[in-house]
Design an enzyme around this catalytic site. Structure first.
Site, PDB file in Angstrom:
ATOM      1  N   GLN A  51       0.818  -1.218   0.000  1.00 17.32           N
ATOM      2  CA  GLN A  51       0.000   0.000   0.000  1.00 17.32           C
ATOM      3  C   GLN A  51       0.854   1.272   0.000  1.00 17.32           C
ATOM      4  OE1 GLN A  51      -2.641  -1.522   3.366  1.00 17.32           O
ATOM      5  NE2 GLN A  51      -4.087  -0.301   2.186  1.00 17.32           N
ATOM      6  N   CYS A  88     -10.772  -0.031   3.622  1.00 17.15           N
ATOM      7  CA  CYS A  88      -9.376  -0.161   3.193  1.00 17.15           C
ATOM      8  C   CYS A  88      -8.848   1.227   2.859  1.00 17.15           C
ATOM      9  CB  CYS A  88      -9.303  -1.060   1.960  1.00 17.15           C
ATOM     10  SG  CYS A  88      -7.633  -1.268   1.318  1.00 17.15           S
ATOM     11  N   LEU A  89      -7.646   1.533   3.333  1.00 17.98           N
ATOM     12  CA  LEU A  89      -7.065   2.854   3.056  1.00 17.98           C
ATOM     13  C   LEU A  89      -6.787   3.040   1.568  1.00 17.98           C
ATOM     14  CD1 LEU A  89      -4.630   3.126   6.100  1.00 17.98           C
ATOM     15  CD2 LEU A  89      -6.781   4.356   5.787  1.00 17.98           C
ATOM     16  N   HIS A 130      -6.974  -9.124   6.552  1.00 17.99           N
ATOM     17  CA  HIS A 130      -7.041  -8.111   5.498  1.00 17.99           C
ATOM     18  C   HIS A 130      -5.635  -7.763   4.999  1.00 17.99           C
ATOM     19  CE1 HIS A 130      -8.885  -4.247   3.825  1.00 17.99           C
ATOM     20  NE2 HIS A 130      -7.590  -3.968   3.808  1.00 17.99           N
TER      21      HIS A 130
HETATM   22 ZN    ZN Z   1      -6.494  -2.486   2.859  1.00 20.81          ZN
END
Ligand code: ZN
Length: 181
Positions: A51, A88-89, A130
């Protein structure tokens, strides 16, 4: 303290399986620090290395006031299931109910290369599942039933952030329902 831009849905790195960490060096410790700082600033309950654009099997979490990290995770999932809101970011503003194992035993390593085992249930178990998914290129919307997934895809297409040429950092905290991961 280094806050790094969070990659958004559509960035190919989010679909690429991350590779195992082999060097437990200063660079890795910096990565864990950056992940933690970026997660806390977002704010989020978890963040995985892809991410922030790093394809290594590393993630952090912040659940019930406690921050942690895990490297090269292996999960054992309970048969008992939980169903509840997840976000989710990398998918700002989306929250959908997602089925997960109720509890998890996660083994792996800390940033110094020592073996560690983390046991968690409810939100911590959800965060660990996650984030481990992120390391396999899986996003939580992949785990929704077809109807919810369709609704999520529609919401993504209509969002103001989707299709931006460059990943951006949201300066103001965005609504993730407290479940940004
Ligand atoms: Zn996420």
């Amino acid at each position: 303290m280094a806050i790094r831009p969070i990659r958004l849905f559509g960035d190919p790195i989010l679909r690429k399986p991350a590779i195992e960490v082999v060097d437990f060096d200063a660079e890795l410790r910096q990565l864990v620090t950056d992940l933690t700082d970026t997660m806390l600033a977002a704010p989020g309950a978890g963040l995985a290395a892809p991410q922030i654009g790093v394809g290594l099997r590393v993630f952090t979490w912040y659940v019930e006031g406690e921050a942690g990290h895990l490297i090269n995770p292996q999960l054992r999932l309970s048969e008992e299931i939980q169903d509840g809101p997840e976000g989710c970011l990398s998918l700002p503003e989306l929250t959908y109910d997602c089925r997960r194992a109720l509890s998890v035993v996660a083994s792996g390593f800390n940033m110094h290369g020592d073996p560690v085992t983390i046991e968690g249930s409810e939100l911590l178990a959800r965060a660990i599942q996650h984030e481990t998914d992120h390391l396999d290129g899986i996003l939580f919307i992949d785990r929704l039933d077809p109807e919810a997934r369709k609704a999520a895809m529609r919401e993504i297409r209509e969002s103001e952030w989707f299709g931006l040429e460059r990943p951006t950092i949201k300066v103001s905290p965005h609504a993730t329902g407290g479940f940004g991961l």
